[in-house]
Design an enzyme around this catalytic site. Structure first.
Site, PDB file in Angstrom:
ATOM      1  N   CYS A 166      -7.930  74.416 -90.249  1.00 32.07           N
ATOM      2  CA  CYS A 166      -8.002  73.451 -89.153  1.00 32.07           C
ATOM      3  C   CYS A 166      -6.804  73.545 -88.202  1.00 32.07           C
ATOM      4  CB  CYS A 166      -8.154  72.031 -89.689  1.00 32.07           C
ATOM      5  SG  CYS A 166      -6.891  71.520 -90.874  1.00 32.07           S
ATOM      6  N   ASP A 238     -12.461  67.989 -83.069  1.00 33.83           N
ATOM      7  CA  ASP A 238     -12.288  68.184 -84.508  1.00 33.83           C
ATOM      8  C   ASP A 238     -12.559  69.631 -84.900  1.00 33.83           C
ATOM      9  OD1 ASP A 238     -12.279  68.035 -87.271  1.00 33.83           O
ATOM     10  OD2 ASP A 238     -13.246  66.069 -87.316  1.00 33.83           O
ATOM     11  N   HIS A 240     -12.773  70.859 -87.786  1.00 34.80           N
ATOM     12  CA  HIS A 240     -13.424  70.969 -89.092  1.00 34.80           C
ATOM     13  C   HIS A 240     -14.933  71.166 -88.979  1.00 34.80           C
ATOM     14  CE1 HIS A 240      -9.690  68.618 -89.689  1.00 34.80           C
ATOM     15  NE2 HIS A 240      -9.589  69.332 -90.801  1.00 34.80           N
TER      16      HIS A 240
END
Length: 289
Positions: A166, A238, A240
């Protein structure tokens, strides 16, 4: 074969006076085919031309060029430019003149090659997915990222980094947006206390920032801050996410969305240690254009 006459003009814009180096110009182009003069085209125009060098008008050289399209911030139309095929650092003087010509910001990159639009069916990355967010009601004043960026996330480019990549993906997004020279916000546990400082960053610099802590990293693209009530939210990208690069999926499922401060857990971790976060704020390099 038909002969086409392409005429280019420059005229001083109404806002500028004098003949200084910082004077801007408004481009005017006209196309003449035979006796017919056009000022609008409905089909793409491809041009091959000789490039003259130096003061000797009888000497010229054919240069390799690329035709690239750009959509600078606050522009309603795409700019289609024929650019010399050079590295970005070798194009800087040329880009400075174009920034003046098209009244572009002198403190924000707009015409770097990596910022050009990609019209292929599958370019591999989503660009500026936050622009597709709909129906958000601000709590205060919004300050957000300036310019363009690509969305990097888990399992792209043939790398299975699910569970560990990440921070790397967030860094890719930031690096793609602007060259990196950073300042930091270190060791805090409540991001709402940093909302005002982040708003100043987006107002003055405008680069995406990376936040890391509690074994996770995210990219922050903007802040919504009410300086009367202290209410704040953060525009989060994000890294992820695992899935196809579909902007509707990314925005509707919350992978690029406005988040409350509670999105980042505070308190203590499983070992009883305080959960602290750090923020990296990329700064614009001196030769930003």
């Amino acid at each position: 074969m038909d002969r086409v006459r392409f005429i280019s003009y420059r005229r001083v814009s109404a806002q500028d006076e004098g003949n200084g180096d910082d004077q801007k110009h408004v481009p005017v182009a006209k196309l003449q085919i035979g006796d017919v003069l056009f000022d609008r085209l409905k089909v793409p125009l491809w041009i091959t031309s000789a490039v003259y060098e130096g003061d000797a008008s009888n000497e010229y050289a054919m240069k390799e060029v690329d035709c690239r399209c750009f959509l600078p911030p606050n522009h309603m139309r795409v700019l289609s430019l024929v650019m010399p095929r050079l590295a970005d650092n070798e194009q800087q003087e040329w880009r400075v003149e174009l920034h003046k010509m098209f009244n572009l910001s002198s403190s924000l990159p707009c015409l770097r090659s990596m910022q050009s639009l990609n019209f292929t069916a599958n370019s591999g990355f989503l660009r500026n997915p936050h622009l597709a967010i709909k129906n958000y009601k601000p709590a205060g004043r919004i300050s957000a990222v300036k310019g363009s960026y690509d969305y990097y996330h888990y399992k792209q480019q043939g790398i299975d980094d699910n569970g560990w990549g990440c921070a790397y993906r967030s860094l890719q997004t930031i690096w793609n947006a602007v060259g990196i020279d950073c300042s930091y916000i270190a060791q805090f546990n409540d991001i709402s206390e940093k909302a005002r400082e982040l708003q100043v960053h987006f107002d003055t610099v405008g680069s995406p920032v990376m936040i890391g802590g509690n074994m996770l990293a995210h990219t922050i693209l903007g802040v919504d801050f009410n300086d009367t009530t202290g209410e704040c939210r953060f525009l989060v990208l994000d890294p992820h996410y695992v899935g196809v690069d579909d902007v509707h999926v990314v925005t509707n499922k919350g992978w690029c969305a406005w988040k409350f401060p509670s999105f980042w857990k505070n308190g203590v971790d499983a070992g009883g240690q305080p959960i602290n976060y750090n923020i990296v704020k990329p700064q614009l390099p001196a030769n930003i254009i």
